[in-house]
Design a protein around this motif. Sequence first.
Motif, PDB file in Angstrom:
ATOM      1  N   HIS A  95       0.996  11.109  58.274  1.00 56.24           N
ATOM      2  CA  HIS A  95      -0.007  11.583  57.336  1.00 56.24           C
ATOM      3  C   HIS A  95      -1.220  12.080  58.118  1.00 56.24           C
ATOM      4  O   HIS A  95      -1.107  13.011  58.900  1.00 56.24           O
ATOM      5  CB  HIS A  95      -0.375  10.478  56.338  1.00 56.24           C
ATOM      6  CG  HIS A  95       0.736  10.188  55.377  1.00 56.24           C
ATOM      7  ND1 HIS A  95       0.807  10.736  54.118  1.00 56.24           N
ATOM      8  CD2 HIS A  95       1.846   9.424  55.509  1.00 56.24           C
ATOM      9  CE1 HIS A  95       1.890  10.315  53.506  1.00 56.24           C
ATOM     10  NE2 HIS A  95       2.542   9.529  54.324  1.00 56.24           N
ATOM     11  N   ASP A  96      -2.384  11.455  57.966  1.00 58.51           N
ATOM     12  CA  ASP A  96      -3.588  11.965  58.623  1.00 58.51           C
ATOM     13  C   ASP A  96      -3.917  11.235  59.905  1.00 58.51           C
ATOM     14  O   ASP A  96      -4.929  11.508  60.529  1.00 58.51           O
ATOM     15  CB  ASP A  96      -4.791  11.849  57.664  1.00 58.51           C
ATOM     16  CG  ASP A  96      -4.608  12.715  56.433  1.00 58.51           C
ATOM     17  OD1 ASP A  96      -4.987  12.274  55.344  1.00 58.51           O
ATOM     18  OD2 ASP A  96      -4.101  13.832  56.581  1.00 58.51           O
ATOM     19  N   ILE A  97      -3.086  10.283  60.319  1.00 53.77           N
ATOM     20  CA  ILE A  97      -3.406   9.506  61.514  1.00 53.77           C
ATOM     21  C   ILE A  97      -2.365   9.772  62.579  1.00 53.77           C
ATOM     22  O   ILE A  97      -1.260   9.269  62.512  1.00 53.77           O
ATOM     23  CB  ILE A  97      -3.461   8.003  61.207  1.00 53.77           C
ATOM     24  CG1 ILE A  97      -4.444   7.745  60.059  1.00 53.77           C
ATOM     25  CG2 ILE A  97      -3.882   7.211  62.430  1.00 53.77           C
ATOM     26  CD1 ILE A  97      -4.608   6.310  59.711  1.00 53.77           C
ATOM     27  N   ARG A 125     -13.224   5.292  51.305  1.00 53.68           N
ATOM     28  CA  ARG A 125     -12.813   6.627  50.843  1.00 53.68           C
ATOM     29  C   ARG A 125     -11.810   6.535  49.696  1.00 53.68           C
ATOM     30  O   ARG A 125     -11.926   7.245  48.696  1.00 53.68           O
ATOM     31  CB  ARG A 125     -12.212   7.428  51.997  1.00 53.68           C
ATOM     32  CG  ARG A 125     -11.737   8.811  51.561  1.00 53.68           C
ATOM     33  CD  ARG A 125     -11.114   9.608  52.690  1.00 53.68           C
ATOM     34  NE  ARG A 125     -10.573  10.864  52.200  1.00 53.68           N
ATOM     35  CZ  ARG A 125      -9.887  11.736  52.919  1.00 53.68           C
ATOM     36  NH1 ARG A 125      -9.657  11.486  54.205  1.00 53.68           N
ATOM     37  NH2 ARG A 125      -9.423  12.855  52.389  1.00 53.68           N
ATOM     38  N   PHE A 126     -10.807   5.649  49.824  1.00 54.32           N
ATOM     39  CA  PHE A 126      -9.771   5.531  48.795  1.00 54.32           C
ATOM     40  C   PHE A 126      -9.858   4.204  48.034  1.00 54.32           C
ATOM     41  O   PHE A 126      -8.983   3.904  47.218  1.00 54.32           O
ATOM     42  CB  PHE A 126      -8.385   5.680  49.420  1.00 54.32           C
ATOM     43  CG  PHE A 126      -8.086   7.077  49.892  1.00 54.32           C
ATOM     44  CD1 PHE A 126      -7.955   8.121  48.988  1.00 54.32           C
ATOM     45  CD2 PHE A 126      -7.949   7.349  51.233  1.00 54.32           C
ATOM     46  CE1 PHE A 126      -7.684   9.413  49.416  1.00 54.32           C
ATOM     47  CE2 PHE A 126      -7.671   8.640  51.685  1.00 54.32           C
ATOM     48  CZ  PHE A 126      -7.536   9.680  50.766  1.00 54.32           C
ATOM     49  N   SER A 127     -10.863   3.418  48.309  1.00 53.52           N
ATOM     50  CA  SER A 127     -11.142   2.178  47.568  1.00 53.52           C
ATOM     51  C   SER A 127      -9.951   1.225  47.556  1.00 53.52           C
ATOM     52  O   SER A 127      -9.491   0.784  46.489  1.00 53.52           O
ATOM     53  CB  SER A 127     -11.568   2.499  46.122  1.00 53.52           C
ATOM     54  OG  SER A 127     -12.756   3.247  46.123  1.00 53.52           O
ATOM     55  N   GLU A 147     -10.159  -2.369  66.389  1.00 54.57           N
ATOM     56  CA  GLU A 147     -10.062  -1.417  65.285  1.00 54.57           C
ATOM     57  C   GLU A 147     -10.336   0.009  65.755  1.00 54.57           C
ATOM     58  O   GLU A 147     -11.321   0.272  66.428  1.00 54.57           O
ATOM     59  CB  GLU A 147     -11.039  -1.779  64.164  1.00 54.57           C
ATOM     60  CG  GLU A 147     -10.995  -0.823  62.978  1.00 54.57           C
ATOM     61  CD  GLU A 147     -11.929  -1.237  61.855  1.00 54.57           C
ATOM     62  OE1 GLU A 147     -12.344  -0.358  61.076  1.00 54.57           O
ATOM     63  OE2 GLU A 147     -12.244  -2.446  61.753  1.00 54.57           O
ATOM     64  N   GLU A 148      -9.434   0.922  65.374  1.00 54.65           N
ATOM     65  CA  GLU A 148      -9.612   2.352  65.627  1.00 54.65           C
ATOM     66  C   GLU A 148      -9.594   3.066  64.286  1.00 54.65           C
ATOM     67  O   GLU A 148      -8.550   3.180  63.651  1.00 54.65           O
ATOM     68  CB  GLU A 148      -8.495   2.897  66.516  1.00 54.65           C
ATOM     69  CG  GLU A 148      -8.390   2.236  67.873  1.00 54.65           C
ATOM     70  CD  GLU A 148      -7.171   2.723  68.640  1.00 54.65           C
ATOM     71  OE1 GLU A 148      -6.953   3.952  68.697  1.00 54.65           O
ATOM     72  OE2 GLU A 148      -6.424   1.872  69.145  1.00 54.65           O
ATOM     73  N   SER A 149     -10.747   3.529  63.840  1.00 55.61           N
ATOM     74  CA  SER A 149     -10.830   4.211  62.544  1.00 55.61           C
ATOM     75  C   SER A 149     -10.400   5.663  62.685  1.00 55.61           C
ATOM     76  O   SER A 149     -10.634   6.302  63.709  1.00 55.61           O
ATOM     77  CB  SER A 149     -12.259   4.141  61.999  1.00 55.61           C
ATOM     78  OG  SER A 149     -12.641   2.803  61.774  1.00 55.61           O
ATOM     79  N   SER A 150      -9.765   6.193  61.631  1.00 51.16           N
ATOM     80  CA  SER A 150      -9.372   7.599  61.641  1.00 51.16           C
ATOM     81  C   SER A 150     -10.602   8.475  61.452  1.00 51.16           C
ATOM     82  O   SER A 150     -11.606   8.059  60.867  1.00 51.16           O
ATOM     83  CB  SER A 150      -8.354   7.876  60.541  1.00 51.16           C
ATOM     84  OG  SER A 150      -8.924   7.592  59.271  1.00 51.16           O
ATOM     85  N   GLY A 179      -8.238   5.614  56.843  1.00 52.82           N
ATOM     86  CA  GLY A 179      -7.652   4.337  57.230  1.00 52.82           C
ATOM     87  C   GLY A 179      -8.017   3.962  58.652  1.00 52.82           C
ATOM     88  O   GLY A 179      -9.004   4.451  59.206  1.00 52.82           O
ATOM     89  N   CYS A 180      -7.192   3.114  59.259  1.00 51.32           N
ATOM     90  CA  CYS A 180      -7.481   2.666  60.618  1.00 51.32           C
ATOM     91  C   CYS A 180      -6.232   2.069  61.258  1.00 51.32           C
ATOM     92  O   CYS A 180      -5.212   1.866  60.599  1.00 51.32           O
ATOM     93  CB  CYS A 180      -8.615   1.642  60.627  1.00 51.32           C
ATOM     94  SG  CYS A 180      -8.170   0.041  59.903  1.00 51.32           S
TER      95      CYS A 180
END
Length: 237
Positions: free
Chosen positions: A79-81, A118-120, A132-135, A140-141
Amino acid sequence: MDKSIKCRISLSLFLLFLLATACTTNNNADDDTNYEPEKMSVIDHVWTILETQASWIRGLIWESEESEMPEDVIYMESHDIPFLITQENSFTTQDNDETNAISEMLASVTYTEYHNTRFSYSISYPTFLNHEESSINGDGCKLSLNEDIYLVVYGSHNIFDETIESEYRKNDIGSYVYSRQKNNWFVISDYTEDGKIFYQKTVLANNVFITAILYFPPIYKEAFDPIIKQVFQNFPK
């Protein structure tokens, strides 16, 4: 860049030089009546060849750069990560002391919570996943202990109005060790190419697909069974 490609580029440039020389010769023609039309015809022809040769040279350079990339590296975008993984077994060599230390840690797990604004959505996760590595886009992360034990969580808009059933069928379900779809969610579990176990749950809520995937070495399978239940049973919150 290898020598053969350099030779081909040099030959191409030499041919261009010959064409340019031919163009200059035409410029010195004695027939003034036909000079201007001939001049424009040759120049247009040379420019066309120049553009073609430049495109060809760029292609050679691109192919050369691709051929120099390690063959065992592939790029996987979930997806986006995006994450870079290798087809080789990426497990670090662990001595008994390290393995025992991780096993003891997995025997007494405490949990905390990650919330995505962002997506609650929220997810409970073990506190030993403390890196932790945030996108970049905030969907997400990645939460990790090391390169072998980590949790990826993300959301994505359902822009094509898919159902949870159609999203589930996109996966090659028959090839997985375990898969199940019910109501607004599905889970799949299997081994990755480098030998880790992964457990994935995807939920469709408010026209958003929310996914969490946990990765860990098979040696810790029994220890992760209760962790999987704790993390995924109520996901997403």
